[in-house]
Design an enzyme around this catalytic site. Sequence first.
Site, PDB file in Angstrom:
ATOM      1  N   GLY A  74       0.790  -1.233   0.000  1.00 25.36           N
ATOM      2  CA  GLY A  74       0.000   0.000   0.000  1.00 25.36           C
ATOM      3  C   GLY A  74       0.815   1.271   0.000  1.00 25.36           C
ATOM      4  O   GLY A  74       0.570   2.157   0.823  1.00 25.36           O
ATOM      5  N   ASN A  78       1.448   2.984 -17.975  1.00 22.13           N
ATOM      6  CA  ASN A  78       0.819   3.924 -17.046  1.00 22.13           C
ATOM      7  C   ASN A  78      -0.657   4.050 -17.402  1.00 22.13           C
ATOM      8  O   ASN A  78      -1.006   4.356 -18.547  1.00 22.13           O
ATOM      9  CB  ASN A  78       1.517   5.283 -17.129  1.00 22.13           C
ATOM     10  CG  ASN A  78       1.062   6.230 -16.045  1.00 22.13           C
ATOM     11  OD1 ASN A  78      -0.118   6.543 -15.929  1.00 22.13           O
ATOM     12  ND2 ASN A  78       2.010   6.713 -15.250  1.00 22.13           N
ATOM     13  N   CYS A 108     -11.555 -16.400   4.388  1.00 21.22           N
ATOM     14  CA  CYS A 108     -12.891 -16.591   3.837  1.00 21.22           C
ATOM     15  C   CYS A 108     -13.815 -15.594   4.527  1.00 21.22           C
ATOM     16  O   CYS A 108     -13.516 -15.112   5.617  1.00 21.22           O
ATOM     17  CB  CYS A 108     -13.398 -18.017   4.023  1.00 21.22           C
ATOM     18  SG  CYS A 108     -13.767 -18.444   5.722  1.00 21.22           S
ATOM     19  N   GLN A 110      -7.036  -0.107  -8.827  1.00 24.31           N
ATOM     20  CA  GLN A 110      -6.442  -0.258  -7.501  1.00 24.31           C
ATOM     21  C   GLN A 110      -4.989   0.197  -7.485  1.00 24.31           C
ATOM     22  O   GLN A 110      -4.146  -0.405  -6.823  1.00 24.31           O
ATOM     23  CB  GLN A 110      -6.575  -1.699  -6.998  1.00 24.31           C
ATOM     24  CG  GLN A 110      -7.872  -1.919  -6.234  1.00 24.31           C
ATOM     25  CD  GLN A 110      -7.869  -3.172  -5.393  1.00 24.31           C
ATOM     26  OE1 GLN A 110      -7.654  -4.267  -5.886  1.00 24.31           O
ATOM     27  NE2 GLN A 110      -8.127  -3.015  -4.117  1.00 24.31           N
ATOM     28  N   THR A 111      -4.715   1.285  -8.196  1.00 23.57           N
ATOM     29  CA  THR A 111      -3.409   1.917  -8.032  1.00 23.57           C
ATOM     30  C   THR A 111      -3.347   2.524  -6.628  1.00 23.57           C
ATOM     31  O   THR A 111      -4.367   2.699  -5.966  1.00 23.57           O
ATOM     32  CB  THR A 111      -3.202   3.030  -9.069  1.00 23.57           C
ATOM     33  OG1 THR A 111      -4.290   3.963  -8.965  1.00 23.57           O
ATOM     34  CG2 THR A 111      -3.149   2.471 -10.477  1.00 23.57           C
ATOM     35  N   HIS A 163      -4.158   6.652  -3.184  1.00 25.05           N
ATOM     36  CA  HIS A 163      -4.360   7.255  -1.862  1.00 25.05           C
ATOM     37  C   HIS A 163      -3.151   8.079  -1.430  1.00 25.05           C
ATOM     38  O   HIS A 163      -3.264   8.928  -0.554  1.00 25.05           O
ATOM     39  CB  HIS A 163      -4.631   6.162  -0.822  1.00 25.05           C
ATOM     40  CG  HIS A 163      -3.467   5.239  -0.614  1.00 25.05           C
ATOM     41  ND1 HIS A 163      -3.247   4.145  -1.420  1.00 25.05           N
ATOM     42  CD2 HIS A 163      -2.454   5.255   0.285  1.00 25.05           C
ATOM     43  CE1 HIS A 163      -2.150   3.530  -1.016  1.00 25.05           C
ATOM     44  NE2 HIS A 163      -1.643   4.186   0.007  1.00 25.05           N
ATOM     45  N   VAL A 219       2.538   7.040  -9.957  1.00 22.43           N
ATOM     46  CA  VAL A 219       3.576   7.550 -10.864  1.00 22.43           C
ATOM     47  C   VAL A 219       2.928   8.413 -11.942  1.00 22.43           C
ATOM     48  O   VAL A 219       2.036   7.948 -12.660  1.00 22.43           O
ATOM     49  CB  VAL A 219       4.356   6.388 -11.515  1.00 22.43           C
ATOM     50  CG1 VAL A 219       5.366   6.915 -12.532  1.00 22.43           C
ATOM     51  CG2 VAL A 219       5.051   5.552 -10.445  1.00 22.43           C
TER      52      VAL A 219
END
Length: 552
Positions: A49, A239, A407, A260-261, A264, A271
């Site tokens: 992250g 990119n 799970c 989901q780059t 944040h 980048v």
Amino acid sequence: MTDVKKSIRANRGTELECLGWEQEAVLRMLRNNLDPEVAEKPEDLIVYGGIGKAARDWDAFHAIEHSLKTLKNDETLLVQSGKPVGMFRTHPQAPRVLLANSVLVPKWADWEHFHELEKKGLMMYGQMTAGSWIYIGSQGILQGTYETFAELARQHFGGSLKGTLTLTAGLGGMGGAQPLSVTMNEGVVIAVEVDEKRIDKRIETKYCDRKTASIEEALAWAEEAKLAGKPLSIALLGNAAEVHHTLLNRGVKIDIVTDQTSAHDPLIGYVPEGYSLDEADRLRQDTPELYVRLAKQSMKKHVEAMLAFQQKGSIVFDYGNNIRQVAKDEGLENAFDFPGFVPAYIRPLFCEGKGPFRWAALSGDPADIYRTDALLKELFPTNKALHRWIDMAQEKVTFQGLPSRICWLGYGERKKMGLAINELVRTGELKAPVVIGRDHLDCGSVASPNRETEAMKDGSDAVGDWAVLNALVNTAAGASWVSFHHGGGVGMGYSLHAGMVAVADGSELADERLARVLTSDPGMGIIRHADAGYERAVEVAKEQDIIVPMQK
């Protein structure tokens, strides 16, 4: 530093370095977070992250290790943003460790102030499970991602993604689960990633099938698989801010778009277009203000592409990295025209107290996990979706670090599974104790208006009390370690969240603590959603005899 990196690995077996199994479990899971199989940059203490770390610096890491080795069974260690700051005598049923990570007073809760403190050595970013020592690699988010795409398939494609093409980006620790989640749902996916090392890690762990730097080759592979009705995951080196617009200009039909780059964190996580990784690193070091400005401009362009795909008929959703907020701050007024994944696909599960239940075998023996897989099927014989998940996980998931499983289980189910695991430890069917935890992304542990609590029915998106109450009740219930964090998933200023871990060591005391923790923790999700007016949560509270004082 390379030698240090190679040396970080959790011990296996039944020999203890600590004074009790709880402390031993904490130590092993801390080290497991930094196992090279698990962590993104273990040499820098970064787990996943962007800059989500396990400890503030190497001195703090070694001090935590030493503290855990000397911690008594009636003591509690306090950890402040990755640094051990105190040990107090409490009692055997109290948590052995309490952690707070990157928690800032609201007026100062932004990246600028965080980075000032970080440079002074006063704070670290804990993400969600990085600083709380319960990260298990990409499997940790895999079933949640799988369930998201499964629900999308049910809503829009008759229950399967067969013959569809998904476009996404980001193959880090969290985003790395996307390719396998799509193929588990029988679809085809192109995942754009700027860092080839991350791509290689996902292919090595079998989360992704193929890689290419050619858009033409990626599209050819995707079209062939779609026509054949076969699942396929393709990592495309590039990119997203550039690739997505190229695909738009070519008129490529995309069925599903998400992302989901590490949006944040504009300084470390994203980048800017037009820069190689080396060029981006130099710019980040030399002129961080310019870097952030360019990264945010690229994110705006990225979201513009997502909106354009939506206009062309694609199903588009945000996967909780706050990229919409950045784009809106950059002047894109309609950035929130596509929904977040929680209100679109996950909230009904939250209303039933369902969420990510994970466990790791401290023995290090995969056979212990396979025995718990069988246990799940024994305990829940009619839950066919759960059986299918376990079968697929056994076939497709490569263990990273200590063998582990995840799970999604609901209220009552978590307690049942936890106590059954403890019984297997007690009888010796499992070779060593098991740690039981979860992601901070859960039904009752997060306040995050752009993600988990987006578009709450009563408008309580930004109420942070629930996350605090979750940490408090898990402490009172006797979890083995409890954490409270700020900024995970969506960045500084946008989330508060809590985590817990409980150790099943086979003892009767563990039975008592597991029963309490694995009831109150998912119960928080039910009362939180019942309080917000969700009918299903109100029904579940009544069905399960959960006391909600002012609920009619």
